[in-house]
Design a protein around this motif. Structure first.
Motif, PDB file in Angstrom:
ATOM      1  N   ARG A  16       0.693  -1.301   0.064  1.00  0.00           N
ATOM      2  CA  ARG A  16      -0.167  -0.087  -0.076  1.00  0.00           C
ATOM      3  C   ARG A  16       0.719   1.278  -0.114  1.00  0.00           C
ATOM      4  N   TYR A  17       0.433   2.203  -0.810  1.00  0.00           N
ATOM      5  CA  TYR A  17       1.195   3.454  -0.911  1.00  0.00           C
ATOM      6  C   TYR A  17       0.250   4.738  -0.904  1.00  0.00           C
ATOM      7  N   ALA A  18       0.960   5.799  -0.472  1.00  0.00           N
ATOM      8  CA  ALA A  18       0.153   7.121  -0.447  1.00  0.00           C
ATOM      9  C   ALA A  18       0.638   7.796  -1.792  1.00  0.00           C
ATOM     10  N   VAL A  19      -0.133   8.300  -2.657  1.00  0.00           N
ATOM     11  CA  VAL A  19       0.441   9.174  -3.682  1.00  0.00           C
ATOM     12  C   VAL A  19      -0.260  10.499  -3.910  1.00  0.00           C
ATOM     13  N   VAL A  20       0.287  11.690  -3.772  1.00  0.00           N
ATOM     14  CA  VAL A  20      -0.190  12.949  -3.979  1.00  0.00           C
ATOM     15  C   VAL A  20       0.186  13.831  -5.031  1.00  0.00           C
ATOM     16  N   THR A  21      -0.941  14.480  -5.622  1.00  0.00           N
ATOM     17  CA  THR A  21      -0.747  15.550  -6.763  1.00  0.00           C
ATOM     18  C   THR A  21       0.062  16.799  -6.130  1.00  0.00           C
ATOM     19  N   SER A  22       0.197  17.734  -7.307  1.00  0.00           N
ATOM     20  CA  SER A  22       0.852  19.172  -6.713  1.00  0.00           C
ATOM     21  C   SER A  22      -0.186  19.952  -6.237  1.00  0.00           C
ATOM     22  N   SER A  23      -1.587  19.751  -6.462  1.00  0.00           N
ATOM     23  CA  SER A  23      -2.478  20.496  -5.703  1.00  0.00           C
ATOM     24  C   SER A  23      -3.012  19.683  -4.303  1.00  0.00           C
ATOM     25  N   GLY A  24      -2.443  18.661  -3.852  1.00  0.00           N
ATOM     26  CA  GLY A  24      -2.698  18.293  -2.502  1.00  0.00           C
ATOM     27  C   GLY A  24      -4.015  16.979  -2.505  1.00  0.00           C
ATOM     28  N   ALA A  25      -4.152  16.643  -3.772  1.00  0.00           N
ATOM     29  CA  ALA A  25      -5.277  15.429  -3.823  1.00  0.00           C
ATOM     30  C   ALA A  25      -4.537  14.116  -3.675  1.00  0.00           C
ATOM     31  N   GLY A  26      -4.806  13.379  -2.672  1.00  0.00           N
ATOM     32  CA  GLY A  26      -4.146  12.107  -2.386  1.00  0.00           C
ATOM     33  C   GLY A  26      -4.929  10.925  -2.428  1.00  0.00           C
ATOM     34  N   ARG A  27      -4.308   9.621  -2.837  1.00  0.00           N
ATOM     35  CA  ARG A  27      -5.002   8.412  -2.828  1.00  0.00           C
ATOM     36  C   ARG A  27      -4.081   7.572  -2.089  1.00  0.00           C
ATOM     37  N   ILE A  28      -4.706   6.707  -1.371  1.00  0.00           N
ATOM     38  CA  ILE A  28      -4.055   5.338  -0.974  1.00  0.00           C
ATOM     39  C   ILE A  28      -4.335   4.429  -1.988  1.00  0.00           C
ATOM     40  N   ILE A  29      -3.146   3.730  -2.597  1.00  0.00           N
ATOM     41  CA  ILE A  29      -3.557   2.752  -3.397  1.00  0.00           C
ATOM     42  C   ILE A  29      -2.932   1.370  -3.063  1.00  0.00           C
ATOM     43  N   ALA A  30      -3.276   0.322  -3.572  1.00  0.00           N
ATOM     44  CA  ALA A  30      -2.725  -1.149  -3.224  1.00  0.00           C
ATOM     45  C   ALA A  30      -2.362  -1.557  -4.511  1.00  0.00           C
ATOM     46  N   ILE A  31      -1.011  -2.098  -4.633  1.00  0.00           N
ATOM     47  CA  ILE A  31      -0.546  -2.801  -5.742  1.00  0.00           C
ATOM     48  C   ILE A  31      -0.379  -4.106  -5.605  1.00  0.00           C
ATOM     49  N   GLU A  32      -0.868  -5.006  -6.347  1.00  0.00           N
ATOM     50  CA  GLU A  32      -0.888  -6.525  -6.102  1.00  0.00           C
ATOM     51  C   GLU A  32      -0.461  -6.994  -7.405  1.00  0.00           C
ATOM     52  N   GLY A  33       0.896  -7.604  -7.672  1.00  0.00           N
ATOM     53  CA  GLY A  33       1.214  -7.985  -9.078  1.00  0.00           C
ATOM     54  C   GLY A  33       1.184  -6.643  -9.707  1.00  0.00           C
ATOM     55  N   THR A  34       0.447  -6.819 -10.917  1.00  0.00           N
ATOM     56  CA  THR A  34       0.523  -5.495 -11.893  1.00  0.00           C
ATOM     57  C   THR A  34      -0.813  -4.861 -11.857  1.00  0.00           C
ATOM     58  N   THR A  35      -1.597  -5.181 -10.809  1.00  0.00           N
ATOM     59  CA  THR A  35      -2.874  -4.682 -10.835  1.00  0.00           C
ATOM     60  C   THR A  35      -2.886  -3.542  -9.654  1.00  0.00           C
ATOM     61  N   LEU A  36      -3.323  -2.206  -9.891  1.00  0.00           N
ATOM     62  CA  LEU A  36      -3.605  -1.058  -9.014  1.00  0.00           C
ATOM     63  C   LEU A  36      -4.820  -0.904  -8.565  1.00  0.00           C
ATOM     64  N   ARG A  37      -5.150  -0.800  -7.599  1.00  0.00           N
ATOM     65  CA  ARG A  37      -6.268  -0.475  -6.840  1.00  0.00           C
ATOM     66  C   ARG A  37      -6.527   0.717  -5.880  1.00  0.00           C
ATOM     67  N   VAL A  38      -7.380   1.715  -6.077  1.00  0.00           N
ATOM     68  CA  VAL A  38      -7.560   2.709  -5.290  1.00  0.00           C
ATOM     69  C   VAL A  38      -8.299   2.266  -3.974  1.00  0.00           C
ATOM     70  N   VAL A  39      -7.936   2.769  -2.895  1.00  0.00           N
ATOM     71  CA  VAL A  39      -8.370   2.106  -1.682  1.00  0.00           C
ATOM     72  C   VAL A  39      -9.298   3.375  -0.810  1.00  0.00           C
ATOM     73  N   ARG A  40      -8.788   4.553  -1.094  1.00  0.00           N
ATOM     74  CA  ARG A  40      -9.537   5.845  -0.494  1.00  0.00           C
ATOM     75  C   ARG A  40      -8.933   6.975  -0.981  1.00  0.00           C
ATOM     76  N   SER A  41      -9.579   8.118  -0.908  1.00  0.00           N
ATOM     77  CA  SER A  41      -8.702   9.459  -1.165  1.00  0.00           C
ATOM     78  C   SER A  41      -8.624  10.257   0.096  1.00  0.00           C
ATOM     79  N   PHE A  42      -7.912  11.223   0.039  1.00  0.00           N
ATOM     80  CA  PHE A  42      -7.619  12.197   1.025  1.00  0.00           C
ATOM     81  C   PHE A  42      -7.090  13.487   0.543  1.00  0.00           C
ATOM     82  N   THR A  43      -7.040  14.662   1.261  1.00  0.00           N
ATOM     83  CA  THR A  43      -6.907  15.782   0.543  1.00  0.00           C
ATOM     84  C   THR A  43      -5.875  16.469   1.683  1.00  0.00           C
ATOM     85  N   LEU A  44      -4.767  17.028   1.453  1.00  0.00           N
ATOM     86  CA  LEU A  44      -3.824  17.626   2.549  1.00  0.00           C
ATOM     87  C   LEU A  44      -4.439  18.777   2.986  1.00  0.00           C
TER      88      LEU A  44
END
Length: 288
Positions: free
Chosen positions: A105-133
């Motif tokens: 599981r990873y947290a990714v964030v955009t330049s404007s502060g929009a974030g996602r918690i994502i899960a990577i299983e093999g080569t499949t990416l899944r969005v777990v939840r969103s957040f905002t800085l």
């Protein structure tokens, strides 16, 4: 404070690097690095890096249009595997970090502060939840998660410019809910590069020390320059994070590349670049 395995041996390496560079710390003398190409052209740069729980690394790209890659896996052999984003992809991803204690599981964030918690299983990416800085949602370039006991603290940073300092922010972060606590902040202004400066182009927390990359971006064809600095410490007490800043200590400078990603995997440090039209490169560096 407890740390994930990728940071547990960090402090001695940072101290050793600082001692090795002591005769020229703070100057603009360039360090050597073994750069490897990981992408060609403006759509295949590296805007953030994190260690992959299955080995290698996960990198994000700051693409903005539909159909352009956002997340890719980087193998230890230099192979790159682009992942598909399910549904509408975020624009301008600038930072990624692994979630402590949650492999894959990873947290990714955009330049404007929009974030996602994502899960990577093999080569499949899944969005777990969103957040905002909760603050610092302008030209955000960095996002780091550090675990203190049972508490996750997030550190993120705005890049600043030649006329304005960069700015670091820190807060308790509830990964499960995507919520933040009280935010503390501090300025960062580095002495090099000196033109078209981004004082904070990424960050990592290494044994409690805050390491930032800084970069010069003079356009899609460069020229580019970058540097690594120790800018202070991140601690946690009385339920709140604390930023103890110092005069930036130069760890290394690099000519010809725009570093936008730094990360540690154990004692191994990796830098990634977004060199715009010139593509993306990675290189190891002894900052972990």
């Amino acid at each position: 404070m407890t740390r994930s395995p990728r940071r547990s041996r960090a402090l001695p390496a940072v101290a050793a690097l600082a001692l090795a560079l002591l005769p020229w710390a703070g100057s603009a003398r360039a360090a050597e690095a073994s750069w490897s190409r990981v992408g060609t052209g403006i759509l295949q740069g590296v805007s953030g890096l994190a260690p992959h729980s299955a080995g290698g690394w996960v990198m994000v790209r700051d693409n903005k249009s539909s159909g352009q890659n956002r997340v890719a896996l980087l193998g230890t052999n230099g192979s790159v595997r682009e992942l598909s984003w399910p549904g509408s992809a975020p624009q301008d991803l600038e930072a990624i970090d692994d979630v402590p204690g949650q492999p894959g599981r990873y947290a990714v964030v955009t330049s404007s502060g929009a974030g996602r918690i994502i899960a990577i299983e093999g080569t499949t990416l899944r969005v777990v939840r969103s957040f905002t800085l909760p603050a610092g949602r302008t030209e955000n370039e960095a996002f780091v998660l550090v675990r203190f006991g049972t508490t996750n603290v997030a550190l993120w940073g705005n890049r600043g410019s030649s006329s304005t300092p960069g700015r670091l922010f820190a807060s308790v972060f509830n990964v499960g809910k995507g919520t933040f606590g009280t935010v503390v902040n501090a300025n960062v202004r580095v002495p090099y590069p000196t033109a078209s400066v981004r004082h904070v182009s990424d960050a990592e927390v290494v044994g409690g020390r805050i390491i930032v990359s800084s970069a010069s971006d003079r356009g899609n064809n460069g020229p580019f320059e970058s540097a690594l600095y120790d800018v202070g410490g991140l601690t946690f007490s009385s339920g709140r994070p604390r930023l103890a800043m110092r005069t930036p200590l130069s760890l290394a400078t690099y000519a010809g590349h725009k570093i936008e990603g730094i990360t540690c995997s154990g004692s191994t440090g990796l830098m990634g670049t977004d060199d715009e039209n010139l593509g993306g490169f990675t290189a190891p560096a002894p900052f972990c």
